[in-house]
Design an enzyme around this catalytic site. Structure first.
Site, PDB file in Angstrom:
ATOM      1  N   PRO A 119       0.799  -1.232   0.000  1.00  0.00           N
ATOM      2  CA  PRO A 119       0.000   0.000   0.000  1.00  0.00           C
ATOM      3  C   PRO A 119       0.830   1.280   0.000  1.00  0.00           C
ATOM      4  CG  PRO A 119      -0.729  -1.494   1.736  1.00  0.00           C
ATOM      5  CD  PRO A 119       0.444  -2.130   1.079  1.00  0.00           C
ATOM      6  N   ASN A 120       0.370   2.227  -0.777  1.00  0.00           N
ATOM      7  CA  ASN A 120       0.892   3.598  -0.853  1.00  0.00           C
ATOM      8  C   ASN A 120       2.222   3.735  -1.590  1.00  0.00           C
ATOM      9  OD1 ASN A 120      -1.299   4.753   0.724  1.00  0.00           O
ATOM     10  ND2 ASN A 120      -0.399   3.653   2.456  1.00  0.00           N
ATOM     11  N   TYR A 135      11.105   9.074   2.037  1.00  0.00           N
ATOM     12  CA  TYR A 135      11.227   7.997   1.051  1.00  0.00           C
ATOM     13  C   TYR A 135      11.995   8.394  -0.215  1.00  0.00           C
ATOM     14  CZ  TYR A 135       7.705   5.887   4.058  1.00  0.00           C
ATOM     15  OH  TYR A 135       7.035   5.369   5.145  1.00  0.00           O
ATOM     16  N   ASN A 170       8.096  -5.345  -0.434  1.00  0.00           N
ATOM     17  CA  ASN A 170       8.010  -4.184   0.453  1.00  0.00           C
ATOM     18  C   ASN A 170       6.529  -4.090   0.822  1.00  0.00           C
ATOM     19  OD1 ASN A 170       7.756  -1.783   1.765  1.00  0.00           O
ATOM     20  ND2 ASN A 170       9.149  -0.656   0.424  1.00  0.00           N
ATOM     21  N   ALA A 198       2.883  -0.481   5.189  1.00  0.00           N
ATOM     22  CA  ALA A 198       2.430  -0.554   6.586  1.00  0.00           C
ATOM     23  C   ALA A 198       1.887  -1.931   6.968  1.00  0.00           C
ATOM     24  CB  ALA A 198       1.382   0.523   6.853  1.00  0.00           C
ATOM     25  N   GLU A 217      12.384  -9.229   2.781  1.00  0.00           N
ATOM     26  CA  GLU A 217      11.553  -8.093   3.209  1.00  0.00           C
ATOM     27  C   GLU A 217      12.382  -6.838   2.942  1.00  0.00           C
ATOM     28  OE1 GLU A 217      10.596  -8.249   7.393  1.00  0.00           O
ATOM     29  OE2 GLU A 217       9.999  -6.129   7.418  1.00  0.00           O
TER      30      GLU A 217
END
Ligand code: DQA
Length: 147
Positions: free
Chosen positions: A12-13, A25, A76, A79, A100
């Site tokens: 997400p995002n 980021y 990735n 959240a 991860e």
């Protein structure tokens, strides 16, 4: 002989990278990171397949679709890292090496980001190296070898 396939998943995002909190980021877009990962994979003789989703269930379906087909997986999870036990369970069903990946170092940020529920089911984690983490994760995965 066909080349091993690596699945790169973005949660997400991450579609908003480049616009989203650039002070955390960076200014590169998700397409930039995917390109860096793909060229490293290609250099090492692997094909790379990328998917981004803002939906937990869709990411789980994609992990299922990688089973028996892809030789490695980099995720990735955004959240979802911090609370999705469903995502962790799905990752546990993938038999190959798994990385991860995070742009930031979640352990150095807010307390709630210090917990990763996916960490126990992956081979290892690359975090805190910004965009450099994408090709690094590919190299780490390829060194571990196809699953
Ligand atoms: C992130 C870190 C997560 O805590 C956050 O929710 C993200 C991005 C990273 O790449 O640094 O969405 O996974």
């Amino acid at each position: 002989m066909s080349r091993p396939v690596l699945m790169l998943l973005s949660g997400p995002n991450l579609n908003l990278l480049g616009e989203r909190e650039p002070e955390v980021y960076g200014s590169a877009t998700l397409a930039d990171h995917v390109e860096a990962a793909r060229s490293e994979a290609d250099r090492l003789g692997w094909d790379l397949e990328h998917h981004q989703s803002n939906h937990e269930g869709q990411l789980i379906d994609l992990i299922h679709s990688a089973r028996g087909r892809c030789s490695g997986l980099i995720i990735n999870p955004g959240a979802l890292t911090h609370y999705s036990r469903a995502l962790a369970d799905a990752l546990a069903t993938f038999e190959g090496p798994k990385v991860e990946l995070h742009l930031s170092n979640p352990a150095a940020r807010e307390e709630w980001r210090g917990i990763s529920v996916v960490a126990p089911v992956v081979t290892g984690t690359v975090a805190g190296f910004g965009g450099a983490g994408y090709p690094l994760a590919v190299r780490a995965l390829v060194e571990v070898g196809p699953g």
